[in-house]
Design a protein around this motif. Structure first.
Motif, PDB file in Angstrom:
ATOM      1  N   ILE A 173     -21.308  97.147  -0.622  1.00 54.71           N
ATOM      2  CA  ILE A 173     -22.178  96.326  -1.675  1.00 54.71           C
ATOM      3  C   ILE A 173     -23.308  96.072  -1.102  1.00 54.71           C
ATOM      4  O   ILE A 173     -24.311  96.097  -1.772  1.00 54.71           O
ATOM      5  CB  ILE A 173     -21.285  94.913  -1.822  1.00 54.71           C
ATOM      6  N   ARG A 174     -23.406  96.188   0.212  1.00 55.44           N
ATOM      7  CA  ARG A 174     -24.905  95.902   0.932  1.00 55.44           C
ATOM      8  C   ARG A 174     -25.592  97.009   0.460  1.00 55.44           C
ATOM      9  O   ARG A 174     -27.109  96.789   0.645  1.00 55.44           O
ATOM     10  CB  ARG A 174     -24.593  95.663   2.325  1.00 55.44           C
ATOM     11  N   PHE A 175     -25.116  98.021   0.404  1.00 48.49           N
ATOM     12  CA  PHE A 175     -26.090  99.450   0.064  1.00 48.49           C
ATOM     13  C   PHE A 175     -26.085  99.551  -1.425  1.00 48.49           C
ATOM     14  O   PHE A 175     -26.643 100.685  -1.923  1.00 48.49           O
ATOM     15  CB  PHE A 175     -25.539 100.515   0.702  1.00 48.49           C
ATOM     16  N   GLY A 176     -25.798  98.704  -2.321  1.00 43.35           N
ATOM     17  CA  GLY A 176     -25.718  98.450  -3.760  1.00 43.35           C
ATOM     18  C   GLY A 176     -24.871  99.286  -4.516  1.00 43.35           C
ATOM     19  O   GLY A 176     -25.073  99.546  -5.721  1.00 43.35           O
ATOM     20  N   LEU A 177     -23.613  99.697  -3.724  1.00 41.65           N
ATOM     21  CA  LEU A 177     -22.524 100.231  -4.560  1.00 41.65           C
ATOM     22  C   LEU A 177     -21.663  99.285  -5.220  1.00 41.65           C
ATOM     23  O   LEU A 177     -20.932  98.328  -4.328  1.00 41.65           O
ATOM     24  CB  LEU A 177     -21.745 101.290  -3.750  1.00 41.65           C
ATOM     25  N   THR A 178     -21.806  98.815  -6.398  1.00 39.24           N
ATOM     26  CA  THR A 178     -20.827  98.219  -7.085  1.00 39.24           C
ATOM     27  C   THR A 178     -20.112  98.362  -8.283  1.00 39.24           C
ATOM     28  O   THR A 178     -20.541  99.843  -8.543  1.00 39.24           O
ATOM     29  CB  THR A 178     -21.725  96.633  -7.810  1.00 39.24           C
ATOM     30  N   MET A 179     -19.407  97.800  -8.863  1.00 35.66           N
ATOM     31  CA  MET A 179     -18.720  98.368 -10.200  1.00 35.66           C
ATOM     32  C   MET A 179     -19.627  98.933 -11.147  1.00 35.66           C
ATOM     33  O   MET A 179     -19.233  99.682 -11.891  1.00 35.66           O
ATOM     34  CB  MET A 179     -17.602  97.366 -10.502  1.00 35.66           C
ATOM     35  N   THR A 180     -20.699  97.938 -11.488  1.00 39.58           N
ATOM     36  CA  THR A 180     -21.531  98.348 -12.465  1.00 39.58           C
ATOM     37  C   THR A 180     -22.828  99.308 -12.033  1.00 39.58           C
ATOM     38  O   THR A 180     -23.736  99.722 -12.984  1.00 39.58           O
ATOM     39  CB  THR A 180     -22.291  97.211 -12.987  1.00 39.58           C
ATOM     40  N   SER A 181     -22.768  99.573 -10.805  1.00 35.32           N
ATOM     41  CA  SER A 181     -24.214 100.275 -10.285  1.00 35.32           C
ATOM     42  C   SER A 181     -24.046 101.857 -10.857  1.00 35.32           C
ATOM     43  O   SER A 181     -25.190 102.361 -10.997  1.00 35.32           O
ATOM     44  CB  SER A 181     -24.188 100.241  -8.732  1.00 35.32           C
ATOM     45  N   SER A 182     -22.715 102.302 -10.826  1.00 38.06           N
ATOM     46  CA  SER A 182     -22.762 104.057 -11.203  1.00 38.06           C
ATOM     47  C   SER A 182     -21.332 104.035 -11.419  1.00 38.06           C
ATOM     48  O   SER A 182     -20.286 103.288 -11.250  1.00 38.06           O
ATOM     49  CB  SER A 182     -23.034 104.701  -9.938  1.00 38.06           C
ATOM     50  N   LEU A 183     -20.923 105.202 -12.074  1.00 36.19           N
ATOM     51  CA  LEU A 183     -19.580 105.801 -12.272  1.00 36.19           C
ATOM     52  C   LEU A 183     -18.991 105.676 -11.031  1.00 36.19           C
ATOM     53  O   LEU A 183     -17.762 105.386 -10.943  1.00 36.19           O
ATOM     54  CB  LEU A 183     -19.896 106.887 -13.046  1.00 36.19           C
ATOM     55  N   GLY A 210     -19.139 104.080  -8.390  1.00 38.38           N
ATOM     56  CA  GLY A 210     -18.900 102.724  -8.035  1.00 38.38           C
ATOM     57  C   GLY A 210     -17.855 102.100  -8.501  1.00 38.38           C
ATOM     58  O   GLY A 210     -16.875 101.549  -7.886  1.00 38.38           O
ATOM     59  N   GLY A 211     -17.882 102.240  -9.730  1.00 43.33           N
ATOM     60  CA  GLY A 211     -16.757 101.877 -10.709  1.00 43.33           C
ATOM     61  C   GLY A 211     -15.287 102.441 -10.412  1.00 43.33           C
ATOM     62  O   GLY A 211     -14.272 101.905 -10.201  1.00 43.33           O
ATOM     63  N   MET A 212     -15.237 103.647 -10.228  1.00 45.80           N
ATOM     64  CA  MET A 212     -14.154 104.399  -9.761  1.00 45.80           C
ATOM     65  C   MET A 212     -13.712 104.143  -8.458  1.00 45.80           C
ATOM     66  O   MET A 212     -12.560 104.074  -8.379  1.00 45.80           O
ATOM     67  CB  MET A 212     -14.441 105.911 -10.026  1.00 45.80           C
ATOM     68  N   PHE A 213     -14.776 103.937  -7.579  1.00 38.37           N
ATOM     69  CA  PHE A 213     -14.188 103.727  -6.100  1.00 38.37           C
ATOM     70  C   PHE A 213     -13.465 102.308  -6.076  1.00 38.37           C
ATOM     71  O   PHE A 213     -12.601 102.191  -5.506  1.00 38.37           O
ATOM     72  CB  PHE A 213     -15.481 103.521  -5.310  1.00 38.37           C
ATOM     73  N   TYR A 214     -14.310 101.396  -6.730  1.00 40.84           N
ATOM     74  CA  TYR A 214     -13.357 100.104  -6.805  1.00 40.84           C
ATOM     75  C   TYR A 214     -12.308  99.960  -7.695  1.00 40.84           C
ATOM     76  O   TYR A 214     -11.272  99.309  -7.312  1.00 40.84           O
ATOM     77  CB  TYR A 214     -14.369  99.010  -7.193  1.00 40.84           C
ATOM     78  N   LEU A 215     -12.126 100.906  -8.729  1.00 41.88           N
ATOM     79  CA  LEU A 215     -10.700 100.747  -9.486  1.00 41.88           C
ATOM     80  C   LEU A 215      -9.806 101.391  -8.659  1.00 41.88           C
ATOM     81  O   LEU A 215      -8.664 100.959  -8.570  1.00 41.88           O
ATOM     82  CB  LEU A 215     -11.216 101.460 -10.760  1.00 41.88           C
ATOM     83  N   ILE A 216      -9.967 102.456  -8.076  1.00 40.76           N
ATOM     84  CA  ILE A 216      -9.076 103.429  -7.278  1.00 40.76           C
ATOM     85  C   ILE A 216      -8.553 102.311  -6.198  1.00 40.76           C
ATOM     86  O   ILE A 216      -7.371 102.461  -5.736  1.00 40.76           O
ATOM     87  CB  ILE A 216      -9.415 104.557  -7.012  1.00 40.76           C
ATOM     88  N   VAL A 217      -9.384 101.959  -5.216  1.00 38.61           N
ATOM     89  CA  VAL A 217      -9.378 101.195  -4.098  1.00 38.61           C
ATOM     90  C   VAL A 217      -8.287  99.879  -4.478  1.00 38.61           C
ATOM     91  O   VAL A 217      -7.507  99.497  -3.957  1.00 38.61           O
ATOM     92  CB  VAL A 217     -10.385 100.818  -3.142  1.00 38.61           C
ATOM     93  N   GLY A 218      -8.874  99.356  -5.536  1.00 39.31           N
ATOM     94  CA  GLY A 218      -8.104  97.987  -5.831  1.00 39.31           C
ATOM     95  C   GLY A 218      -6.914  98.378  -6.304  1.00 39.31           C
ATOM     96  O   GLY A 218      -5.801  97.435  -6.146  1.00 39.31           O
ATOM     97  N   ALA A 219      -6.590  99.420  -7.404  1.00 43.48           N
ATOM     98  CA  ALA A 219      -5.485  99.767  -7.840  1.00 43.48           C
ATOM     99  C   ALA A 219      -4.493  99.832  -6.655  1.00 43.48           C
ATOM    100  O   ALA A 219      -3.270  99.575  -6.574  1.00 43.48           O
ATOM    101  CB  ALA A 219      -5.484 100.879  -8.901  1.00 43.48           C
ATOM    102  N   HIS A 220      -4.943 100.540  -5.686  1.00 42.98           N
ATOM    103  CA  HIS A 220      -3.913 100.774  -4.306  1.00 42.98           C
ATOM    104  C   HIS A 220      -3.935  99.766  -3.827  1.00 42.98           C
ATOM    105  O   HIS A 220      -2.580  99.293  -3.319  1.00 42.98           O
ATOM    106  CB  HIS A 220      -4.722 101.951  -3.407  1.00 42.98           C
ATOM    107  N   ALA A 221      -4.481  98.698  -3.415  1.00 46.85           N
ATOM    108  CA  ALA A 221      -4.624  97.615  -2.879  1.00 46.85           C
ATOM    109  C   ALA A 221      -3.386  96.727  -3.335  1.00 46.85           C
ATOM    110  O   ALA A 221      -2.593  96.034  -2.725  1.00 46.85           O
ATOM    111  CB  ALA A 221      -5.671  96.917  -2.377  1.00 46.85           C
ATOM    112  N   LEU A 222      -3.436  96.781  -4.846  1.00 45.18           N
ATOM    113  CA  LEU A 222      -2.614  95.975  -5.589  1.00 45.18           C
ATOM    114  C   LEU A 222      -1.199  96.616  -5.373  1.00 45.18           C
ATOM    115  O   LEU A 222      -0.116  95.566  -4.911  1.00 45.18           O
ATOM    116  CB  LEU A 222      -2.756  95.957  -7.107  1.00 45.18           C
ATOM    117  N   HIS A 223      -0.869  97.963  -5.270  1.00 41.89           N
ATOM    118  CA  HIS A 223       0.223  98.556  -5.246  1.00 41.89           C
ATOM    119  C   HIS A 223       0.991  98.188  -3.740  1.00 41.89           C
ATOM    120  O   HIS A 223       2.112  98.163  -3.652  1.00 41.89           O
ATOM    121  CB  HIS A 223       0.308 100.140  -5.770  1.00 41.89           C
TER     122      HIS A 223
END
Length: 77
Positions: A1-11, A13-26
């Motif tokens: 996040i400090r380097f500007g990678l957020t869910m809305t910054s790029s595709l 970024g969105g895929m990174f947080y989606l994949i890591v978040g889904a894995h964390a949930l599981h």
């Protein structure tokens, strides 16, 4: 996040947080199920029928096997 990678910054970024978040949930679900099954084992509930232990091990294996694949997809692609 400090380097500007957020869910809305790029595709990416969105895929990174989606994949890591889904894995964390599981992973959280797997730990919860593991604790539940362990508590039942300690109380002697799986003396004859141990399908819960097998189901827990299959689910946990699924979570563990997917982590290197997710890591490679996120950090090396």
């Amino acid at each position: 996040i400090r380097f500007g990678l957020t869910m809305t910054s790029s595709l990416y970024g969105g895929m990174f947080y989606l994949i890591v978040g889904a894995h964390a949930l599981h992973l959280v679900a797997a730990v919860a199920v593991l604790l539940f099954v362990a508590s039942r084992v300690w109380r002697g509930r799986y003396e004859v029928d141990y399908r819960g232990v097998v189901a827990c091990s299959v689910y946990w294996s699924f979570v563990v096997i997917l982590w290197p694949i997710i890591y490679a997809l996120v950090y090396f692609s």
